[in-house]
Design an enzyme around this catalytic site. Sequence first.
Site, PDB file in Angstrom:
ATOM      1  CB  SER A 218     -22.254  73.068  48.906  1.00 56.65           C
ATOM      2  OG  SER A 218     -22.896  73.616  47.799  1.00 56.65           O
TER       3      SER A 218
ATOM      4  CG  ASP B 104     -21.706  75.296  44.298  1.00 57.60           C
ATOM      5  OD1 ASP B 104     -21.458  74.650  43.258  1.00 57.60           O
ATOM      6  OD2 ASP B 104     -22.474  74.876  45.182  1.00 57.60           O
TER       7      ASP B 104
ATOM      8  CG  ASP C 278     -20.938  70.733  45.641  1.00 56.37           C
ATOM      9  OD1 ASP C 278     -21.267  71.919  45.430  1.00 56.37           O
ATOM     10  OD2 ASP C 278     -21.746  69.869  46.025  1.00 56.37           O
TER      11      ASP C 278
ATOM     12  CG  ASP D 286     -24.385  71.320  44.051  1.00 57.62           C
ATOM     13  OD1 ASP D 286     -23.897  72.449  44.216  1.00 57.62           O
ATOM     14  OD2 ASP D 286     -24.947  70.683  44.972  1.00 57.62           O
TER      15      ASP D 286
END
Length: 457
Positions: A109, A249, A251, A253
Amino acid sequence: MGKYFGTDGFRGEANKDLTVEHAYKVGRFLGWYYGKNYIDNDVEQKKRCNIVIGKDTRRSSYMFEYSLVAGLTASGADVYLLHVTTTPSVSYVVRTEEDFDCGIMISASHNPYYDNGIKLLNSRGEKMDESVIEKIEKYLDGETEEIPFAKRDGIGRTIDYSAGRNRYIGYLISLATRSYRGMKVGLDCANGSAWMIAKNIFDALGAQTFVINNNPDGININTNCGSTHIEGLQKLVKEKGLNVGFAFDGDADRCLAVDENGNVVDGDMILYIYGKYMKERGKLVNNTVVTTVMSNLGLYKAFDAIGIDYVKTDVGDKYVYENMLANGHRIGGEQSGHIIFSKYASTGDGILTSIKIMEVILEKKTTLSKLTEDLKIYPQVLKNVRVTDKMVALSDADVKAVISKIEKRLGGDGRILVRQSGTEPLIRVMVEAPEEKICGDCVDEVIETIKNKGYCQ
């Protein structure tokens, strides 16, 4: 939280905390577990276990992908590779196609490039069930019987499944209510999973798109960019005179926004904007927005003023979604930019969030700054302190005493929240108060106590 898996998967420094052996064994277990379920339930033998994998742009993501694939196929699973993609795209593919038993996202992340993680999603595209996580952890610790290897035609295979990623892109485009023609939009892709997807979507919708941090090299993901370092996007919006900017960010999400004046619009503000918009249209089911304990006092005062109810969960989009699912709520999220629209997704989705913000701007024919002008955010200071043992430090009598003292001092004009990170060896100290200096002084007082007791690394 378990020994290995926290609130957002198994995360740590690559080949130190999270190794290729860990990834291989996770793959071995999942391939066997879901394959065994078919056999135990008398499903036709030809119906294999099918698992989809996505990854972000970290150098180690390829290494973990290969390790997971080796474990999965050795246990008889067929593995569908989305390649570099976002966490929500993996969730979308798993939940919209009947053939997938679970999904795996390889990402840490917003963490630095040298960290990585394994996020597991069930067949509904939600965070993996705790019962399965517990079984995986026991296998990792050698507390269960060894898993048999698949033989001959029982051995699994890999399938290129970039088509799944393309379907996800088409799905997001279909959710836009208006053309973006005439809108100048900035995108900070964090040199991560959104580096191609976000621009393709905004270009397809007609925006004049200005993109930064879309040249991943394996070690620059989240480095002074993206939703955790939004200064670059603020500068871009002001210099180019853009209508709005969005930062993701690693990834994708999460999403934070920047208004036309260069001001940051965080997750709390996004919840206010879209929650109010839903209420105005009669779409706010249960008249409730789901927040976490980290949400700003100003958000709750603003909700009170317009008659919107709210609930507070522990920090983590996992807990937000669980509450939404249990109670039928339609919108929830975190200050950090994890926003969940349960009608459209079962996890936080940064690009979906940006599309929803664009919807409000265009439908109301206004600017992002106008949408937040009635929301007065309290000054908030949040600092992290790296410790040797989170539980021991938080249980210390002197640490608890100083927290209690500050709570009394702030009274109803502020609040203090001290909690452990679910993904890193950190204690997070947050204070809200009418003045930023008061916040900073209170935070420093707690951190100094933790340091004086010898708990810092």
